[in-house]
Design an enzyme around this catalytic site. Sequence first.
Site, PDB file in Angstrom:
ATOM      1  N   GLU A  87     -12.093  -4.655  -5.182  1.00  0.00           N
ATOM      2  CA  GLU A  87     -12.537  -3.264  -5.038  1.00  0.00           C
ATOM      3  C   GLU A  87     -11.778  -2.315  -5.974  1.00  0.00           C
ATOM      4  O   GLU A  87     -12.292  -1.247  -6.332  1.00  0.00           O
ATOM      5  CB  GLU A  87     -12.373  -2.799  -3.586  1.00  0.00           C
ATOM      6  CG  GLU A  87     -13.333  -3.449  -2.598  1.00  0.00           C
ATOM      7  CD  GLU A  87     -12.868  -4.834  -2.149  1.00  0.00           C
ATOM      8  OE1 GLU A  87     -13.648  -5.515  -1.451  1.00  0.00           O
ATOM      9  OE2 GLU A  87     -11.741  -5.238  -2.502  1.00  0.00           O
ATOM     10  N   ARG A 133       1.680  -4.721   6.382  1.00  0.00           N
ATOM     11  CA  ARG A 133       1.020  -3.681   5.591  1.00  0.00           C
ATOM     12  C   ARG A 133       1.866  -2.419   5.630  1.00  0.00           C
ATOM     13  O   ARG A 133       2.253  -1.942   6.695  1.00  0.00           O
ATOM     14  CB  ARG A 133      -0.382  -3.367   6.102  1.00  0.00           C
ATOM     15  CG  ARG A 133      -1.028  -2.269   5.228  1.00  0.00           C
ATOM     16  CD  ARG A 133      -2.473  -2.042   5.486  1.00  0.00           C
ATOM     17  NE  ARG A 133      -2.999  -1.096   4.473  1.00  0.00           N
ATOM     18  CZ  ARG A 133      -4.217  -1.107   4.000  1.00  0.00           C
ATOM     19  NH1 ARG A 133      -5.078  -2.005   4.430  1.00  0.00           N
ATOM     20  NH2 ARG A 133      -4.606  -0.227   3.097  1.00  0.00           N
ATOM     21  N   ASP A 185       0.824  -1.203   0.000  1.00  0.00           N
ATOM     22  CA  ASP A 185       0.000   0.000   0.000  1.00  0.00           C
ATOM     23  C   ASP A 185       0.862   1.259   0.000  1.00  0.00           C
ATOM     24  O   ASP A 185       1.948   1.281   0.578  1.00  0.00           O
ATOM     25  CB  ASP A 185      -0.905  -0.001   1.242  1.00  0.00           C
ATOM     26  CG  ASP A 185      -1.983   1.059   1.176  1.00  0.00           C
ATOM     27  OD1 ASP A 185      -2.384   1.438   0.058  1.00  0.00           O
ATOM     28  OD2 ASP A 185      -2.426   1.520   2.237  1.00  0.00           O
ATOM     29  N   GLY A 186       0.337   2.313  -0.643  1.00  0.00           N
ATOM     30  CA  GLY A 186       0.991   3.614  -0.589  1.00  0.00           C
ATOM     31  C   GLY A 186       1.557   4.109  -1.899  1.00  0.00           C
ATOM     32  O   GLY A 186       2.179   5.190  -1.937  1.00  0.00           O
ATOM     33  N   SER A 223      -7.940  -4.848   5.083  1.00  0.00           N
ATOM     34  CA  SER A 223      -8.576  -4.574   3.793  1.00  0.00           C
ATOM     35  C   SER A 223      -9.008  -5.820   3.026  1.00  0.00           C
ATOM     36  O   SER A 223      -8.704  -5.962   1.839  1.00  0.00           O
ATOM     37  CB  SER A 223      -7.642  -3.712   2.925  1.00  0.00           C
ATOM     38  OG  SER A 223      -7.461  -2.443   3.502  1.00  0.00           O
ATOM     39  N   HIS A 283       2.809   3.314  -8.926  1.00  0.00           N
ATOM     40  CA  HIS A 283       2.754   1.897  -9.278  1.00  0.00           C
ATOM     41  C   HIS A 283       3.968   1.506 -10.125  1.00  0.00           C
ATOM     42  O   HIS A 283       4.531   0.418  -9.965  1.00  0.00           O
ATOM     43  CB  HIS A 283       1.466   1.597 -10.047  1.00  0.00           C
ATOM     44  CG  HIS A 283       0.215   1.878  -9.274  1.00  0.00           C
ATOM     45  ND1 HIS A 283      -0.064   1.282  -8.065  1.00  0.00           N
ATOM     46  CD2 HIS A 283      -0.844   2.698  -9.542  1.00  0.00           C
ATOM     47  CE1 HIS A 283      -1.237   1.714  -7.622  1.00  0.00           C
ATOM     48  NE2 HIS A 283      -1.717   2.581  -8.490  1.00  0.00           N
ATOM     49  N   GLY A 310       0.049   5.366  -4.550  1.00  0.00           N
ATOM     50  CA  GLY A 310      -0.561   6.620  -4.979  1.00  0.00           C
ATOM     51  C   GLY A 310      -0.066   7.811  -4.178  1.00  0.00           C
ATOM     52  O   GLY A 310       0.284   8.855  -4.729  1.00  0.00           O
ATOM     53  N   LEU A 315      11.113 -20.227  -3.586  1.00  0.00           N
ATOM     54  CA  LEU A 315      10.010 -19.430  -3.055  1.00  0.00           C
ATOM     55  C   LEU A 315       8.795 -19.607  -3.955  1.00  0.00           C
ATOM     56  O   LEU A 315       8.925 -19.681  -5.181  1.00  0.00           O
ATOM     57  CB  LEU A 315      10.406 -17.949  -3.020  1.00  0.00           C
ATOM     58  CG  LEU A 315       9.353 -16.956  -2.516  1.00  0.00           C
ATOM     59  CD1 LEU A 315       9.177 -17.080  -1.007  1.00  0.00           C
ATOM     60  CD2 LEU A 315       9.722 -15.526  -2.903  1.00  0.00           C
TER      61      LEU A 315
END
Length: 258
Positions: free
Chosen positions: A74, A196, A27-28, A204, A44, A30, A139
């Site tokens: 969403e 997060r 997140d973050g 979320s 992005h 934007g 992984l």
Amino acid sequence: MEQTELDSIISSIDKERVPKHVAVIMDGNGRWAERRGEDRIFGHQNAADALKETIEGAIQIGVKYLTVYAFSTENWNRPKSEVDALMQLLIESIDTQTDALIENKVCLKTIGDTERLYPEVQEKLLQAIQRTDTNDGNLYLYLALSYSGRSEITCAVKKIASDLSKQKISEKDINEQLIANYMYDPNVPDPELMIRTSGEIRTSNFLMWQSAYTELYFTSVLWPDFRKKDLFDAIINYQGRERRFGKTGKQILKQTDY
């Protein structure tokens, strides 16, 4: 950060207590772009290094599964121009990063309603998944795309209802393990740690079923700035916690006191 400093941090990590599965809410992007006077998509575009370092760091310390929240159900509600740009960026990332995944023996997987993704994205993903398919991967990287925890649970309920009507299962068969078997990939262990970024303190709609006992770690670092050190800090914080699963601390201590 200097490699010697990173090596020092790694040496402080208990290799016997590294979480097998780490989930990340990236997140973050934007806000990172807006602080630089740029459009959101710029954030992005600059997130690739964060994911690359997270993958490398996870391999270094022995994490086996890494699930990253790349695009939620969403997110389809965002402006079409941003969604289009995100889909194109996903295509470009697959094209540029697949060889590196193969080199590092990273096995790519997806979870979510991927049939909603643009056809070209689906095609590129399938190709990358097939190219990285290996039985001895360092992984397993899961991209949560067109994903939400509620949608996953809803999908599982529908499948259970269908199998009940076809008499493949009976009502007495339904328990937690059976429900877990209807999730997108039941073979993946629940995440021990969820990270997060960006300072938001919520999960979320991410891995709602699987995260019942997951340790949560929130950092104010915006995702494009996230690096190996930030991952290692989260791991060290996790290792300082006592995971009781409903038991008392004394019970846990007794279990580990050999």
